[in-house]
Design an enzyme around this catalytic site. Structure first.
Site, PDB file in Angstrom:
ATOM      1  N   HIS A 112       0.829  -1.203   0.000  1.00 30.41           N
ATOM      2  CA  HIS A 112       0.000   0.000   0.000  1.00 30.41           C
ATOM      3  C   HIS A 112       0.865   1.255   0.000  1.00 30.41           C
ATOM      4  CE1 HIS A 112      -3.675   2.342   1.207  1.00 30.41           C
ATOM      5  NE2 HIS A 112      -2.723   3.165   1.663  1.00 30.41           N
ATOM      6  N   GLU A 113       1.770   1.338   0.963  1.00 31.19           N
ATOM      7  CA  GLU A 113       2.616   2.537   1.052  1.00 31.19           C
ATOM      8  C   GLU A 113       3.559   2.630  -0.140  1.00 31.19           C
ATOM      9  OE1 GLU A 113       1.667   4.656   3.040  1.00 31.19           O
ATOM     10  OE2 GLU A 113       0.410   3.361   4.262  1.00 31.19           O
TER      11      GLU A 113
ATOM     12  N   HIS B 112       1.838   4.396  -2.921  1.00 34.05           N
ATOM     13  CA  HIS B 112       1.952   5.849  -2.773  1.00 34.05           C
ATOM     14  C   HIS B 112       3.320   6.327  -3.253  1.00 34.05           C
ATOM     15  CE1 HIS B 112      -1.761   6.819  -0.794  1.00 34.05           C
ATOM     16  NE2 HIS B 112      -1.531   6.099   0.280  1.00 34.05           N
TER      17      HIS B 112
END
Length: 713
Positions: free
Chosen positions: A493-494, A497
């Site tokens: 997820h990170e 980003h």
């Protein structure tokens, strides 16, 4: 002698002389920050004076992007020091940093107000907004954002209104900071110290070893468990001692409501009212109306439509999931995999499940249905191998490569710094990864930047310095860091980003990377989570840390089969947070309710089971109180519709299909906020997203409440 010693220079005031001009963490001292803040403010003011006193007619070039070669760095210094300071305030703080933050916050807010409320500067911007040369789409977006930013910051208010706005924003800034500091202190204040080995019953060896290591670091005997997720979650999932689970649960869910200096109840009430007053001062009925003006959702009605549609679609399944847990909590229920010592008190016939039982019995149900356990997977998710797998995924999709560079300074030994190279071998970005919990670090996981991407006046493409900060399971003296599948998903997820930041390729920094509308920013991150259960991806890195054997096909089959385990319950949990957020920020009148009962009522529609009267989420809900998601928490579910729809394209063409990945990069990841996000998405997808892909992924049948095109305004 002293006269011969050259005076030390503040590292913020000169070229860093580090690889890729990265922040010189090893040279920065606490006293450097305040000096750099004040000088940065002075330089800002000096440049603004030059701009507003320019006798030439205002133009896009001399007003909006004005930056003279002879003042190189004047715009950059304040951003330079602010970026380092506030990033470390979340990742590596201490009492001295906290005290300095409290001192500087009102000064910085006052300066921001001085800029945004500068009438002469706004007159120039307003003139350019009405009379400008032909602009590129990106220039037009920058101009519109600049003008709108001043208006939304009070530029059109009268003198009395501007003064009122100053007071409100300065108070809000101070309280947001205090909220975060209180939460960190409260989180770190609690530990569960165990000296009787019998009280470890049910816990996996990884959790026991980690607790022993924590005790050793605290110079205590036995085992220490904390409220950090890698410690808290296994305890709540595996401990057979219900009273200890209750103690941990209550410690976690009563943070910042105790009668002490870290209580956040009144701070939350005041923040809610401050934001409402700010919005109404600016001409909006509610703070949600103010926020949603610049969001894909557009208005409150569309947000509630999404949340209510999700409740209608998922609640029946969630109720069935809940019912499945009840038989397991009966004294006669459960699985034969492990003998559990106790059932919940008061479990007569059908059991009464308390909140501190949910993870425990969900785990039992997962074992019963799928014979799957997070601990079965840990040995295959050694952190170093996961890093290789995540980097390898980026290489398969986009051709980029990562190389650790130990010459790049870092702010803590846990942090690794990498150079990132594009598929043609050219330098693309710096990537920092900060993996484990520690005393001065906020909980959770996030992505940030130490330098954004932009093209300077000389035409050089200044590349970004991106960082992901997480709280993953730590190594012990006997074992490397072994992650859960959930932690692998968090990393992905990170990292999603970070790809959004690393692939940025725009002219202006304020439009690059993750500088997009809030309900679009989670698309790249949630999109990457989809790979976590893909066999072809797991095959690239999931090897047993001792034997080197690959993750067995049978375990992968069970992972895939269990993908939607408790998915409806998880969806309702996110929806409940969205309802709570909207309940606070759609208030038109002064908020005078008591926080705790208001919270229980606000999200009741999405809550399954009983609510405890003496617990509270709001006081630790950093996203909506201090993290920028106020009136925007629905964004996670909004973006989930987008990510499921986008990943369906990859599933159709192949999850590693480089043509599809290149289109995703070109249409979305590299564009930042240069165009309306729906335009960017349609450029990639060929049409607007629909919710069908999400329903299919979660095993929920479409209903008439969720029509095609439901994402449109």
């Amino acid at each position: 002698m002293n006269e011969q010693i050259e005076k030390r220079r503040n590292p913020f005031f000169e070229p860093y002389n580090t690889p890729h001009d990265t922040a010189p963490f090893d040279r920065i001292r606490l006293e450097d920050y305040e000096e750099a803040f004040m000088e940065g403010i002075r330089r800002d003011n000096e440049q603004i004076e030059k701009t507003i006193n320019n006798p030439a007619k205002p133009t896009f070039d001399n007003t909006i992007i004005n930056k003279d070669d002879d003042t190189e760095g004047y715009y950059d210094l304040l951003d330079r020091v602010s970026t380092v300071f506030f990033n470390l305030l979340s990742a590596e703080t201490n009492d001295e940093m906290d005290a300095l933050a409290q001192k500087m916050q009102p000064i910085l807010t006052q300066h921001a107000n001085d800029v945004r409320l500068n009438e002469k500067l706004f007159e120039r911007i307003k003139y350019v907004h009405r009379h400008h040369r032909k602009l590129t789409p990106e220039e037009k977006m920058l101009l519109d954002n600049c003008y709108d930013g001043f208006v939304r910051s009070g530029a059109l208010l009268d003198k009395e209104g501007k003064e009122k706005l100053r007071q409100l924003t300065e108070e809000a800034g101070i309280l947001s900071l205090q909220f975060s500091q209180n939460l960190l202190k409260e989180n770190k204040a609690y530990t569960l110290h165990i000296t009787d080995e019998k009280q470890l019953d049910g816990l996996p060896q990884t959790a026991i070893d980690a607790a022993a290591e924590e005790a050793r670091q605290q110079e205590k005997e036995g085992w220490v468990f904390t409220l950090d997720f890698p410690s808290y979650s296994p305890f709540m999932t595996y401990s057979t001692l219900r009273e200890l689970r209750k103690e941990m649960y209550m410690a976690k869910n009563t943070e910042c409501i105790h009668d002490n200096e870290n209580n956040n109840l009144e701070i939350c009430k005041r923040l809610i009212n401050l934001r409402r007053e700010i919005a109404q001062l600016l001409g909006f009925k509610t703070y949600a109306d103010y926020v949603l003006k610049n969001r894909m959702a557009g208005n409150v009605k569309n947000v509630y439509k999404l949340l209510n549609d999700l409740i209608d679609a998922y609640k029946p399944t969630a109720e069935k999931e809940r019912e499945e847990l009840s038989p397991l909590s009966s004294p006669r229920g459960g699985t034969k995999v492990r003998k559990y010592k106790e059932a919940p008190s008061g479990a007569v016939g059908g059991a009464s499940i308390e909140p501190w039982d949910i993870s425990f019995y969900s785990h039992k149900l997962q074992l019963k249905k799928y014979n799957l356990d997070a601990e079965m997977l840990r040995p295959y998710f050694q952190l170093e191998k996961v890093i290789d797998g995540v980097f390898g995924l980026a290489n398969k999709l986009y051709g980029i490569t990562f190389k650790e560079n130990k010459d790049i300074p870092v702010y803590h030994p846990d942090v690794k710094a990498y150079e990132v190279f594009d598929k043609d071998g050219s330098y693309l970005a710096v990537f920092y990864a900060d993996f484990h919990p520690r005393k001065g670090k906020q909980g959770g996981a996030w992505m940030t930047q130490y330098q954004g991407q932009y093209i300077d006046k000389k035409g050089e493409n200044v590349r970004p310095h991106v960082s992901v900060v997480m709280n993953l399971t730590k190594p012990t003296p006997d074992k490397p860091a072994l992650l859960t599948l959930g932690e692998v998903e968090t990393f992905l997820h990170e990292f999603g980003h970070s790809l959004h930041g690393m692939f940025a390729n725009t002219r202006f920094e304020s439009l690059s990377g993750t500088n997009v509308w809030w309900d679009f920013v989670e698309l790249p991150s949630q999109f990457m989570e989809n790979f976590a259960i893909e066999k072809d991806f797991l095959r690239t890195f999931a090897f047993h840390y001792q034997t080197g054997e690959p993750l067995p096909d049978e375990l992968i089959r069970r992972i895939v089969k269990s993908r939607n385990f408790m998915a409806a319950t998880a969806c309702l949990r996110q929806v409940s947070f969205g309802l709570l957020d909207m309940a606070y920020y759609t208030k038109k009148d002064e908020f005078t309710d008591d926080i705790i009962p208001f919270e229980k009522k606000a999200w009741k529609k999405a809550i399954l089971g009983k609510q405890l009267p003496d617990t509270c989420m709001t006081v630790q809900f950093s996203h909506i109180m201090a993290g920028g998601y106020a009136a925007g928490y629905y964004s996670y579910k909004w973006a989930e519709v987008l990510d499921a729809d986008a990943f369906s394209v990859f599933k159709k063409h192949g999850i590693f299909d480089q043509k599809t990945a290149q289109r995703f990069r070109d249409c979305i990841l590299s564009k930042g906020g240069t165009e309306n996000p729906m335009t960017l998405y349609k450029n990639f997808r060929g049409g607007e997203p629909t919710i069908e892909a999400l329903l299919k992924r979660n095993g929920i049948k479409p209903t008439q409440a969720l029509p095609k095109g439901g994402m449109s305004k």
